[in-house]
Design an enzyme around this catalytic site. Structure first.
Site, short mmCIF file in Angstrom:
data_model
loop_
_atom_site.label_atom_id
_atom_site.label_comp_id
_atom_site.label_asym_id
_atom_site.label_seq_id
_atom_site.Cartn_x
_atom_site.Cartn_y
_atom_site.Cartn_z
N CYS A 162 -19.65 1.25 8.51
CA CYS A 162 -18.88 0.60 9.56
C CYS A 162 -17.65 1.48 9.79
CB CYS A 162 -18.47 -0.80 9.11
SG CYS A 162 -17.32 -1.61 10.25
N CYS B 243 -19.47 -6.73 3.38
CA CYS B 243 -18.78 -5.50 3.80
C CYS B 243 -17.46 -5.46 3.03
CB CYS B 243 -18.51 -5.54 5.30
SG CYS B 243 -17.61 -4.10 5.91
N CYS C 174 0.27 -0.04 10.36
CA CYS C 174 -0.17 -1.03 9.38
C CYS C 174 0.97 -1.88 8.80
CB CYS C 174 -0.93 -0.34 8.25
SG CYS C 174 -1.68 -1.55 7.13
N CYS D 86 -16.41 -9.74 5.42
CA CYS D 86 -15.77 -8.43 5.19
C CYS D 86 -14.50 -8.62 4.36
CB CYS D 86 -15.36 -7.79 6.51
SG CYS D 86 -16.68 -7.72 7.71
N CYS E 144 0.84 -1.21 0.00
CA CYS E 144 0.00 0.00 0.00
C CYS E 144 0.87 1.26 0.00
CB CYS E 144 -0.92 -0.01 1.21
SG CYS E 144 -2.07 1.38 1.22
N CYS F 15 0.34 4.69 7.07
CA CYS F 15 -0.33 4.49 8.37
C CYS F 15 0.62 3.75 9.33
CB CYS F 15 -1.63 3.73 8.18
SG CYS F 15 -2.65 4.43 6.85
N ARG G 126 -17.98 -3.49 17.84
CA ARG G 126 -17.20 -4.72 17.60
C ARG G 126 -15.88 -4.72 18.36
NH1 ARG G 126 -16.56 -5.14 11.97
NH2 ARG G 126 -18.75 -5.66 12.03
N1 SAM Z 1 -6.71 0.42 3.15
C1 SAM Z 1 -8.00 0.58 3.69
C2 SAM Z 1 -8.07 1.64 4.76
O1 SAM Z 1 -7.04 2.06 5.27
O2 SAM Z 1 -9.19 2.05 5.09
C3 SAM Z 1 -8.62 -0.70 4.21
C4 SAM Z 1 -7.76 -1.67 4.98
S1 SAM Z 1 -7.07 -1.09 6.52
C5 SAM Z 1 -5.97 -2.40 6.93
C6 SAM Z 1 -8.47 -1.23 7.63
C7 SAM Z 1 -8.31 -0.90 9.08
O3 SAM Z 1 -7.58 -1.91 9.73
C8 SAM Z 1 -7.57 0.35 9.45
O4 SAM Z 1 -8.33 1.51 9.30
C9 SAM Z 1 -7.25 0.09 10.92
O5 SAM Z 1 -8.30 0.54 11.73
C10 SAM Z 1 -7.17 -1.44 11.00
N2 SAM Z 1 -5.80 -1.88 11.29
C11 SAM Z 1 -4.79 -2.00 10.40
N3 SAM Z 1 -3.66 -2.43 11.00
C12 SAM Z 1 -3.96 -2.57 12.32
C13 SAM Z 1 -3.21 -2.97 13.46
N4 SAM Z 1 -1.91 -3.28 13.37
N5 SAM Z 1 -3.83 -3.03 14.65
C14 SAM Z 1 -5.14 -2.71 14.76
N6 SAM Z 1 -5.90 -2.31 13.71
C15 SAM Z 1 -5.33 -2.24 12.51
FE1 SF4 Z 2 -2.87 1.19 3.35
FE2 SF4 Z 2 -2.77 -0.02 5.71
FE3 SF4 Z 2 -3.18 2.60 5.61
FE4 SF4 Z 2 -5.11 0.93 4.76
S1 SF4 Z 2 -4.35 1.12 6.85
S2 SF4 Z 2 -4.41 2.81 3.73
S3 SF4 Z 2 -3.85 -0.72 3.92
S4 SF4 Z 2 -1.32 1.53 4.94
#
Ligand code: SAM
Ligand code: SF4
Ligand code: DTB
Length: 332
Positions: free
Chosen positions: A203, A143, A75, A112, A68, A72, A275
């Site tokens: 959600c 979802c 992530c 989802c 990606c 973030c 959730r």
């Molecule tokens: N890329 C899209 C986005 O950012 O909306 C969808 C996938 S992203 C992985 C979805 C959500 O997963 C994030 O908004 C975050 O809340 C959650 N998430 C990702 N990594 C995480 C982590 N290490 N611990 C807890 N929640 C996590």
């Molecule tokens: Fe990309 Fe992870 Fe951020 Fe979603 S949460 S936009 S997958 S870096």
């Protein structure tokens, strides 16, 4: 009872109804209550809107993993961090349908699908539309979480039969820039607006344990509760500390603070599914039970979240059995 909190409730018989808007200070005053008072309030609100012994079960599948563009800090899937996650292309329709069938057979009622995109390109969206239609045809709620949506994309998702779009606000507006710099809080709010306008259920929740303060947690909950209407589903994630991410070594959150976050979400969003999301693998069963007592009534079910482990279905069914919990909407 605290004056400021009292002002947030309209008594209707024995029922207490929360009403927006919630000031951050009001949400924080809930966090500050003695633990037993907070849990009692949350459980009372929960019982006036839901069967307290029913929990909704959703299964997650990563349909496109890693690589990606976004940064973030939590992530595992950002290409800017050095994690063990291997990049994978979009899964084939048949693979997704087989996983959805298996989830339904194990008792999930919602499926989802998550993609590690900043947002979908039009050429990416078409195959996802087919997945949504096929999963819905199995009798599951659908979802997807695909990142930011451009104008017109939410309508296409709705026409394909999408029930829910997941897009988390993740933290307080004031803390967001500490965690993500490649898009803004307003971008997130704009996508939620697109989803609502298209008539898809929302959600949206967040992550706690990212080094934020209690005030930031209260501000996240107030933001969510003040969406008009509030999200139908509110995932509360405990940060999964993934090696190679900037947040890998952040100080762990006190578990009671996690329970408090669930309780404040329940009180301020009385009719939403709250959730208990990421982080359950790291939680002992009594802590999960406290979260249910605090008003959580949905979980991710199945041995994997997107890239990290989750308790096995058998472990969860055993926990439900011990607590006398039934899966919401499951066929008898
Ligand atoms: N890329 C899209 C986005 O950012 O909306 C969808 C996938 S992203 C992985 C979805 C959500 O997963 C994030 O908004 C975050 O809340 C959650 N998430 C990702 N990594 C995480 C982590 N290490 N611990 C807890 N929640 C996590
Ligand atoms: Fe990309 Fe992870 Fe951020 Fe979603 S949460 S936009 S997958 S870096
Ligand atoms: C949500 O709030 N949590 C889920 C789902 N929505 C997409 C994701 C949790 C991801 C946890 C870390 C991982 O497995 O990569």
């Amino acid at each position: 009872m605290n004056e400021m909190l009292n002002a947030q409730f309209v008594a209707a018989g024995s029922e207490m109804r929360a009403r927006a808007p919630w000031a951050v200070a009001e949400a924080e005053a809930l966090f500050d209550l003695p633990f037993s008072d907070l849990i009692f309030r949350a459980q009372s609100v929960h019982r006036s809107h839901f069967d307290p012994n029913e929990v909704q079960v959703s299964t997650l599948l990563s349909i496109k993993t890693g690589g990606c563009s976004e940064d973030c800090g939590y992530c595992s899937q950002s290409k800017r961090h050095h994690t063990e996650v291997e990049q994978e292309n979009l899964l084939e329709l048949e693979t997704v349908v087989a996983k959805a069938k298996a989830a339904k057979d194990k008792g999930a009622t919602r499926f989802c699908m998550g993609a590690a995109w900043r947002g979908p390109k039009q050429k990416d969206l078409k195959p996802v539309l087919d997945m949504i239609t096929a999963v819905r045809a199995l009798g599951l709620e659908t979802c997807v979480t695909l990142g930011m949506l451009k104008e017109g994309q939410a309508e296409q998702l709705r026409e394909a039969g999408l029930d829910y779009y997941n897009h988390n606000l993740d933290t307080a507006p004031e803390y967001y820039g500490e965690v993500v710099t490649t898009h803004t809080y307003q971008d997130r709010l704009d996508t939620l607006g697109e989803v609502r306008q298209a008539g898809i259920k929302v959600c949206s929740g967040g992550i706690v344990g990212m080094g934020e303060t209690r005030t930031h947690r209260a501000a996240l909950i107030a933001q969510l509760a003040n969406l008009n209407p509030p999200p139908e589903s509110v995932p509360i994630n405990l940060l999964v500390q993934v090696p190679g991410t900037p947040l890998q070594d952040v100080a762990a959150l006190d578990p009671f603070e996690f329970v408090r976050t669930v309780a404040v979400a329940r009180i301020t969003m009385p009719t939403s599914l709250v959730r208990l999301s990421a982080g359950r693998e790291q939680m002992a069963e009594p802590l999960q039970a406290l979260c249910f007592l605090a008003g959580a009534n949905s979980i991710f079910y199945g041995e994997k979240l997107l890239t990290t482990p989750n308790p096995s279905a058998d472990q969860d069914l055993a926990l439900f059995d011990k607590l006398g919990i039934r899966a919401m909407g499951a066929e008898a």
